[in-house]
Design an enzyme around this catalytic site. Structure first.
Site, PDB file in Angstrom:
ATOM      1  N   ASN A  13       0.706  -1.284   0.031  1.00 31.36           N
ATOM      2  CA  ASN A  13      -0.064   0.122   0.009  1.00 31.36           C
ATOM      3  C   ASN A  13       1.105   1.200  -0.016  1.00 31.36           C
ATOM      4  O   ASN A  13       1.380   1.563   0.764  1.00 31.36           O
ATOM      5  CB  ASN A  13      -0.915  -0.019   1.133  1.00 31.36           C
ATOM      6  N   LYS A  15       0.150   4.251  -0.444  1.00 35.74           N
ATOM      7  CA  LYS A  15      -0.368   5.405   0.353  1.00 35.74           C
ATOM      8  C   LYS A  15      -0.232   6.655  -0.675  1.00 35.74           C
ATOM      9  O   LYS A  15      -0.307   6.214  -1.876  1.00 35.74           O
ATOM     10  CB  LYS A  15      -0.056   5.717   1.641  1.00 35.74           C
ATOM     11  N   HIS A 105      -9.195   1.081   4.962  1.00 34.63           N
ATOM     12  CA  HIS A 105      -8.077   1.514   5.773  1.00 34.63           C
ATOM     13  C   HIS A 105      -8.218   2.363   7.013  1.00 34.63           C
ATOM     14  O   HIS A 105      -9.217   3.119   6.812  1.00 34.63           O
ATOM     15  CB  HIS A 105      -7.106   2.115   4.979  1.00 34.63           C
ATOM     16  N   GLU A 107      -6.656   4.902   7.817  1.00 32.91           N
ATOM     17  CA  GLU A 107      -6.355   6.200   7.818  1.00 32.91           C
ATOM     18  C   GLU A 107      -7.670   6.699   7.119  1.00 32.91           C
ATOM     19  O   GLU A 107      -7.924   7.902   7.507  1.00 32.91           O
ATOM     20  CB  GLU A 107      -5.207   6.565   6.803  1.00 32.91           C
ATOM     21  N   GLU A 177      -4.987  -4.731  10.995  1.00 27.76           N
ATOM     22  CA  GLU A 177      -3.971  -3.836  11.064  1.00 27.76           C
ATOM     23  C   GLU A 177      -4.108  -2.942  12.269  1.00 27.76           C
ATOM     24  O   GLU A 177      -4.736  -2.076  12.248  1.00 27.76           O
ATOM     25  CB  GLU A 177      -3.849  -2.693   9.816  1.00 27.76           C
ATOM     26  N   GLY A 183       3.188   2.379  10.608  1.00 26.10           N
ATOM     27  CA  GLY A 183       4.094   3.646  10.516  1.00 26.10           C
ATOM     28  C   GLY A 183       4.726   4.029  11.764  1.00 26.10           C
ATOM     29  O   GLY A 183       5.251   5.002  11.771  1.00 26.10           O
ATOM     30  N   SER A 223       3.956  -1.934  10.296  1.00 27.06           N
ATOM     31  CA  SER A 223       5.469  -2.215  10.452  1.00 27.06           C
ATOM     32  C   SER A 223       6.149  -3.530   9.901  1.00 27.06           C
ATOM     33  O   SER A 223       6.959  -4.041  10.576  1.00 27.06           O
ATOM     34  CB  SER A 223       5.778  -1.736  11.784  1.00 27.06           C
TER      35      SER A 223
END
Ligand code: 13P
Length: 261
Positions: A13, A15, A105, A107, A177, A183, A223
């Site tokens: 991904n 992003k 996701h 985010e 996730e 991240g 990660s």
């Protein structure tokens, strides 16, 4: 409940990284690094920004031996068309040979307010357009520390699967996730990741039956790096990885795909 017939899926991904020139360089390098043995062992997808999709699709198609990396997208709308400024319809992605679309996701949920109901509509629309959803779930650090991981993941998965047939659920991908691991360089331990992925599979079994639970592929994301991929992938209920930062570097991403070496 694990079965050896689930082929792992490792997805990058990207992003909001890489313009279409950089995307082309990236996939050219990746295509060079990955071998026929890698593709036989692992399904691979890359999820560039929308503006890169046509470039990457053209490259994948133009090679004499078509490159067996699947094209993915990061997001879409659930409607077929209409006055939705800035949005992209599922069929537009399917027309570009997009095979997988990420739905929900964290985010998108946290920064753009996507709800469980919208994520569910998206998953259904992705199927209607002939693609496969990668449905994301995961808890925040506060939720983990409050012992609410199971309730959060269960409710996200149940809501995401609403109205989908057992066959659709069996064919989809669910990505666990944990938000605190995205991240941050903080990976869930392989035991913790396995425990939640096993929970996801049991939710699928309750909701859609044993066949769907045995077939659904469950990715871990947060990660994932070349150094921890093998241990995560060795877990019985982890069937792949959804990789953010480390997927932006072709060498690192290839080493993750080659976790078994
Ligand atoms: P990182 O691998 O950068 O932690 O991102 C994970 C992720 O959000 C993939 O969708």
């Amino acid at each position: 409940m694990s079965t050896p017939t689930r082929k792992p899926l490792i997805s990058g991904n990207w992003k909001m990284h890489h313009n279409h020139f950089e995307a082309l360089q990236m996939v050219q390098k990746l295509a060079y690094l990955l071998t026929a043995e890698d593709h036989a062992a692992v399904d691979v997808s890359v999820h560039p920004p929308f503006t890169d999709l046509r470039t990457v699709q053209t490259y994948f198609m133009s090679e004499k031996e078509q490159i067996p990396i699947a094209l993915g997208a990061q997001h879409c709308h659930w409607e077929e068309k209409g006055a939705f400024t800035g949005e992209v319809a599922p069929a537009m992605l399917a027309k570009l040979d997009v095979a997988y679309v990420i739905a929900g996701h964290s985010e998108r949920r946290e920064l753009f307010g996507e709800t469980d109901e919208q994520v569910n509509r998206k998953a259904a629309a992705i199927y209607t357009a002939g693609m496969t959803p990668i449905l994301c779930c995961g808890e925040t650090l506060d939720e983990r520390e409050a012992g609410a991981t199971e309730a959060k993941v269960r409710s996200q998965v149940e809501a995401g699967l609403a109205g989908l047939s057992p066959e659709q659920v069996g064919g989809m991908v669910i990505a666990y996730e944990p938000i605190w691991a995205i991240g941050t360089g903080r990976t869930a331990s392989s035991d913790d990741a396995q425990a939640v992925c096993a929970l996801v599979r049991s939710v699928v079994a309750d909701r859609s039956g044993a066949d769907a639970a045995a077939a659904v592929r469950i990715q871990y994301g947060g990660s994932v790096k070349p150094t921890n991929a093998a241990e995560l992938m060795a877990q019985p209920d982890i069937d792949g990885a959804l990789v953010g930062g480390a997927s932006l570097d072709a060498d690192d991403f290839a080493r993750i795909v080659q976790y078994r070496l």
